[in-house]
Motif scaffolding. Sequence first.
Motif, PDB file in Angstrom:
ATOM      1  N   UNK A  60     -29.552  11.099  -2.859  1.00  0.00           N
ATOM      2  CA  UNK A  60     -30.572  11.804  -2.098  1.00  0.00           C
ATOM      3  C   UNK A  60     -30.004  13.076  -1.277  1.00  0.00           C
ATOM      4  N   UNK A  61     -29.274  12.574  -0.187  1.00  0.00           N
ATOM      5  CA  UNK A  61     -28.968  13.907   0.779  1.00  0.00           C
ATOM      6  C   UNK A  61     -27.580  14.729   0.340  1.00  0.00           C
ATOM      7  N   UNK A  62     -27.473  14.530  -1.041  1.00  0.00           N
ATOM      8  CA  UNK A  62     -26.764  15.268  -1.576  1.00  0.00           C
ATOM      9  C   UNK A  62     -25.167  15.375  -1.272  1.00  0.00           C
ATOM     10  N   UNK A 158     -23.695  -8.182   2.596  1.00  0.00           N
ATOM     11  CA  UNK A 158     -24.870  -7.730   1.711  1.00  0.00           C
ATOM     12  C   UNK A 158     -25.911  -6.945   3.037  1.00  0.00           C
ATOM     13  N   UNK A 159     -26.511  -5.920   2.590  1.00  0.00           N
ATOM     14  CA  UNK A 159     -27.556  -5.462   3.268  1.00  0.00           C
ATOM     15  C   UNK A 159     -29.034  -5.661   2.452  1.00  0.00           C
ATOM     16  N   UNK A 160     -29.663  -6.209   3.237  1.00  0.00           N
ATOM     17  CA  UNK A 160     -31.212  -6.364   2.796  1.00  0.00           C
ATOM     18  C   UNK A 160     -32.102  -5.209   3.305  1.00  0.00           C
ATOM     19  N   UNK A 161     -31.216  -4.306   4.351  1.00  0.00           N
ATOM     20  CA  UNK A 161     -32.269  -3.433   4.740  1.00  0.00           C
ATOM     21  C   UNK A 161     -32.114  -2.317   3.816  1.00  0.00           C
ATOM     22  N   UNK A 162     -31.214  -2.159   3.107  1.00  0.00           N
ATOM     23  CA  UNK A 162     -30.977  -0.742   2.144  1.00  0.00           C
ATOM     24  C   UNK A 162     -31.963  -1.099   1.098  1.00  0.00           C
ATOM     25  N   UNK A 167     -28.207   3.769  -8.045  1.00  0.00           N
ATOM     26  CA  UNK A 167     -27.094   4.657  -7.754  1.00  0.00           C
ATOM     27  C   UNK A 167     -26.311   4.294  -6.313  1.00  0.00           C
ATOM     28  N   UNK A 168     -25.291   4.087  -6.906  1.00  0.00           N
ATOM     29  CA  UNK A 168     -24.362   3.260  -5.727  1.00  0.00           C
ATOM     30  C   UNK A 168     -23.903   4.244  -4.615  1.00  0.00           C
ATOM     31  N   UNK A 169     -23.857   5.789  -5.051  1.00  0.00           N
ATOM     32  CA  UNK A 169     -23.558   6.508  -3.954  1.00  0.00           C
ATOM     33  C   UNK A 169     -24.849   6.825  -2.992  1.00  0.00           C
ATOM     34  N   UNK A 170     -25.901   6.473  -3.610  1.00  0.00           N
ATOM     35  CA  UNK A 170     -26.978   6.870  -2.925  1.00  0.00           C
ATOM     36  C   UNK A 170     -27.153   5.746  -1.812  1.00  0.00           C
ATOM     37  N   UNK A 171     -26.640   4.694  -2.387  1.00  0.00           N
ATOM     38  CA  UNK A 171     -26.644   3.146  -1.379  1.00  0.00           C
ATOM     39  C   UNK A 171     -25.795   3.647  -0.261  1.00  0.00           C
ATOM     40  N   UNK A 199     -20.719   1.629  -9.054  1.00  0.00           N
ATOM     41  CA  UNK A 199     -20.079   1.433  -7.780  1.00  0.00           C
ATOM     42  C   UNK A 199     -19.674   2.973  -7.321  1.00  0.00           C
ATOM     43  N   UNK A 200     -19.305   2.935  -6.116  1.00  0.00           N
ATOM     44  CA  UNK A 200     -18.884   4.323  -5.408  1.00  0.00           C
ATOM     45  C   UNK A 200     -18.254   4.172  -4.122  1.00  0.00           C
TER      46      UNK A 200
END
Length: 704
Positions: A60-62, A158-162, A167-171, A199-200
């Motif tokens: 998203x933030x490109x 593990x993050x439950x806040x994200x 899209x791994x890069x977006x994560x 994965x990224x």
Amino acid sequence: MLILGAALSAACQATDPEATPSLVATTRGTASAVRTRQPTPTRTRVPSATQTESPTSTPTLAPTVTNEPTPTIGTTPDSGLELTLLLPEGWRRLGNERLGLQIASPPDWIDLSDRARAGGWLDSFGPRMLLVADSQQSGENVLSGQSKIGGGFVLGFVSEEIGPSADAAASLVAFLGEIAQEESLVFQRVALDSSAIPAAYVDLESIPLSQFENESQQLSFRLMSVVDPEQVIQTFFLMGADQEDWELYRDTFEQMMHTIALSGNLSLVGQQLKSGDQVKGDLPQNASQLWPFNSGGGQYATITLAPEDSDIDLTLVLIDPDGNILASMDGGYAGDLEVLTDVLLPDEGTYVVEAGEFFREGGQYQLSLTLADEPQFGGGGRIEIGREIESELLENGEHVWVFSGTAGQEVSIVLTSFSDQLDIILEVRGPDGQEELILDEGFAGDAEVATGLTLPVTGDYKIIIRGFAGRGGPYTLALDEGSESTLNFYDAGDLAYGQTGREFLQQDEAHAWFFEGSIGDQVTIEVSPSDDNLDLDIWLLDPQLNDIATRDEFLAGEPEKIEEHLQSDGQHLVLVREFFGEPGEYEIRLNVGGEGVLEIAGSIAYSDTVSGTLPSDQNVGWSFQALAGEIVNIALTPTDPDRDLVIVLLDPQGETATSVDAALSGLPERLSSYRITEDGEWMILIQEFFNEGSGYELTLTQQR
């Protein structure tokens, strides 16, 4: 519950009213009638849930995203979602498969996950965390927040806040926040194919984690995101080393990246518990909740799950620091408590309580935890009517459980041994000390059942439990209010096509076996008595409890068989009863499509992977030799993306030890960290939920 019992009784009476003796009030397994199955959401075929990323998509933030021709991350039968590279020679897998994270490392690297949890990182990352380092000292330096660590480490969490993302890069962008907007960042996307996992990763000189916010920090990092197959949670792996040593560790990190494994565990994590805590939980659908707590070892845990919604059927599992199941309880029905009493915690470390729902439905509940240095219920305690308790009788021990009753009240008591060495004795004494009942009717491993016991006076009654010849072992005690409307139907369990079960009928008892059937299935049900004096009757009922067929054609000692085409989809019942109400053991076998529907494919050894084809309307079995106490992992992967496979594990007696049907169509089913209970030949039964054919790969490993 009573409606079901009445319907079953009516079915029997309607079939042959003269041949059916009256049924006395009794229960077994729990002090209730047959388990009421809650409506389960309609199961439909769905495309494979495996997600792939478009090579041209960007976060998203490109930030800049590039594709590297690195080895593919994919799904293997071994241990969940992992990179398909073979492990380098001498490397070993670290982490915790049941709680969701694993990675392989060089042989001299150290697993510091328990040390990290005990050191306060549990609050930050939860129990689904791993920390490995190239030495004890470098790991301690990481834990103490040193600016230089003198080695390398990998942190998985593990993050439950994200929010969920395919899209791994977006994560990565979501996790890094402001840092991710720097134009200089380049996200490397691991090359994918049609069966791969998104994965990224990105290389950084700083990371937004409080554990690494040292003003003089001189570390370099690689942060990697691996997308969970169900996209419920986001998983990250942080690799770090001193800046001047980064190039020394780069190749090792590259290799370790390609050994990452996820179990696909969708559990949500609650707060860390301490003794005396009582917390509220809210189960979402198709998920469980994890509640971690620490123990120094040698303590005894008592855990209670109480549903706030009367229509949820809770399950309770206690997991030890190594990720193995230490104890479990699923003895109650919808609305009932689940209780583990005085479970010994043998090791120091982080234990996890897993709260689930039998039908994967959502609902609210309360959880309480008590830790003690000595057994709190070692000699018994108070038990309320309508409750079931699991405990363990020590050698030469005696437990006394006390309940309050009123004059004229009828109760049922079910005492079930979980050890084939424990011949359990049940005694009931009244408020005046008068003996009301003493039972020792079964053999070692059998249950003792007191049904329709009328209490003569109001006051406190004692249930006294001891073992024949002073033997000890685990048991469950269920106490319920009984009346003439409570029938003696015992929920004997579930059957699958091609499966054989074995049970013991108590005096004046009828057994109910459940199985899922489809319109047009030609089923064969055969019951065989182990005693020449047993004269068995069997009934087949449809999902609406209408009688389909009954058999009582042969004399005592002879098997009875029903062969019938099913006219309905759904859960069918098979009832088994002895004509004169006499006790005895029998075997029941369920098949579809006539004889020979179970194909024995061969034997499988630890670390083997085998492949084959499951024909339509059949089952395939693979046998293996195992010793009591061994811990096994089983992975079953369909090669057809729209097939939904099922694992059924049969013990050496041919009875179902456990079954797994948790994944969507096209995804692997996994039985993780299962502890073998007895020596002998076990069998892995392969089924397809819709009875359709499928190719498969099966892997069996032994957990060290």
